[in-house]
Design a protein around this motif. Structure first.
Motif, PDB file in Angstrom:
ATOM      1  N   LYS A   3       0.832  -1.210   0.000  1.00  0.00           N
ATOM      2  CA  LYS A   3       0.000   0.000   0.000  1.00  0.00           C
ATOM      3  C   LYS A   3       0.866   1.259   0.000  1.00  0.00           C
ATOM      4  O   LYS A   3       0.599   2.204  -0.736  1.00  0.00           O
ATOM      5  CB  LYS A   3      -0.929  -0.005   1.211  1.00  0.00           C
ATOM      6  CG  LYS A   3      -2.022  -1.049   1.137  1.00  0.00           C
ATOM      7  CD  LYS A   3      -2.829  -1.059   2.425  1.00  0.00           C
ATOM      8  CE  LYS A   3      -3.925  -2.090   2.375  1.00  0.00           C
ATOM      9  NZ  LYS A   3      -3.465  -3.439   2.656  1.00  0.00           N
TER      10      LYS A   3
ATOM     11  N   PHE B 221      -3.807   2.447  -3.954  1.00  0.00           N
ATOM     12  CA  PHE B 221      -4.547   2.132  -2.735  1.00  0.00           C
ATOM     13  C   PHE B 221      -5.692   3.118  -2.540  1.00  0.00           C
ATOM     14  O   PHE B 221      -6.797   2.728  -2.170  1.00  0.00           O
ATOM     15  CB  PHE B 221      -3.608   2.128  -1.526  1.00  0.00           C
ATOM     16  CG  PHE B 221      -4.307   1.894  -0.223  1.00  0.00           C
ATOM     17  CD1 PHE B 221      -5.141   0.804  -0.043  1.00  0.00           C
ATOM     18  CD2 PHE B 221      -4.139   2.770   0.837  1.00  0.00           C
ATOM     19  CE1 PHE B 221      -5.792   0.585   1.164  1.00  0.00           C
ATOM     20  CE2 PHE B 221      -4.779   2.561   2.042  1.00  0.00           C
ATOM     21  CZ  PHE B 221      -5.608   1.468   2.206  1.00  0.00           C
TER      22      PHE B 221
ATOM     23  N   PRO C  95      -2.206   1.588   6.278  1.00  0.00           N
ATOM     24  CA  PRO C  95      -0.844   1.074   6.054  1.00  0.00           C
ATOM     25  C   PRO C  95       0.039   1.148   7.306  1.00  0.00           C
ATOM     26  O   PRO C  95       0.791   0.211   7.579  1.00  0.00           O
ATOM     27  CB  PRO C  95      -0.298   1.984   4.942  1.00  0.00           C
ATOM     28  CG  PRO C  95      -1.508   2.489   4.233  1.00  0.00           C
ATOM     29  CD  PRO C  95      -2.554   2.632   5.305  1.00  0.00           C
TER      30      PRO C  95
END
Length: 160
Positions: A31, A38, A61
């Motif tokens: 990510k 993302f 993340p």
């Protein structure tokens, strides 16, 4: 002295912890490595309010990175197991919803760098994978020692 069953369970919990830690680090770096992708994926979750999608893009993340590092380092394993199980409950709910409505918008977008074909799952396969991960997180949480286990509180009990 621990029984053989206790030792085996402890070993399985540690192996699960390492495996989940690697998965979560891989997911976080995937990510972080492509934040625009993302963001596009998170924005595809149109049934969620925009503010939830924004918080997801901002924090997920980092949370995955922290959980992965804790699981791999052996520090704060119960906490990481609890947070990981919570995330997996959310991921599981999203994947079940996605499977029922036939949407492909919901995916973890964890494995954006080249991966083996068996990791490229869809539909109910994602639900089963998330359920397995959830069970492993619960096992890690249950198998980890509480933070105060084995420590004296410093308070004596006069009734003893």
């Amino acid at each position: 002295m621990k029984s053989n069953e206790g030792r085996v369970f402890t070993l399985l919990c540690r192996v699960a912890s390492i495996g989940l830690g690697l998965v979560f680090l891989f997911a976080a770096f995937s990510k972080i490595g492509d934040l625009k992708e993302f963001q596009r994926a998170a924005d595809g979750l149109v049934f969620l309010p925009q503010w939830i999608r924004g918080l997801t893009i901002l924090f997920l993340p980092g949370i995955e990175l922290a959980v992965g590092l804790c699981l791999l380092s052996g520090k704060a394993i119960r906490e990481a197991g609890f947070i990981g199980a919570g995330l997996l409950l959310i991921f599981l709910a999203l994947s079940v919803h996605s499977s029922f409505v036939g949407s492909t918008a919901v995916g973890c977008h964890c494995f954006k760098i080249p991966t083996p074909a068996w990791l490229n799952l869809s539909g109910w396969q994602v639900v089963v994978r998330n359920l397995v991960f959830l069970i492993l997180f619960i096992m890690v949480f249950a198998g980890a020692k509480p933070p105060c286990a084995g420590k004296s509180s410093g308070v004596s009990n006069p009734e003893l």
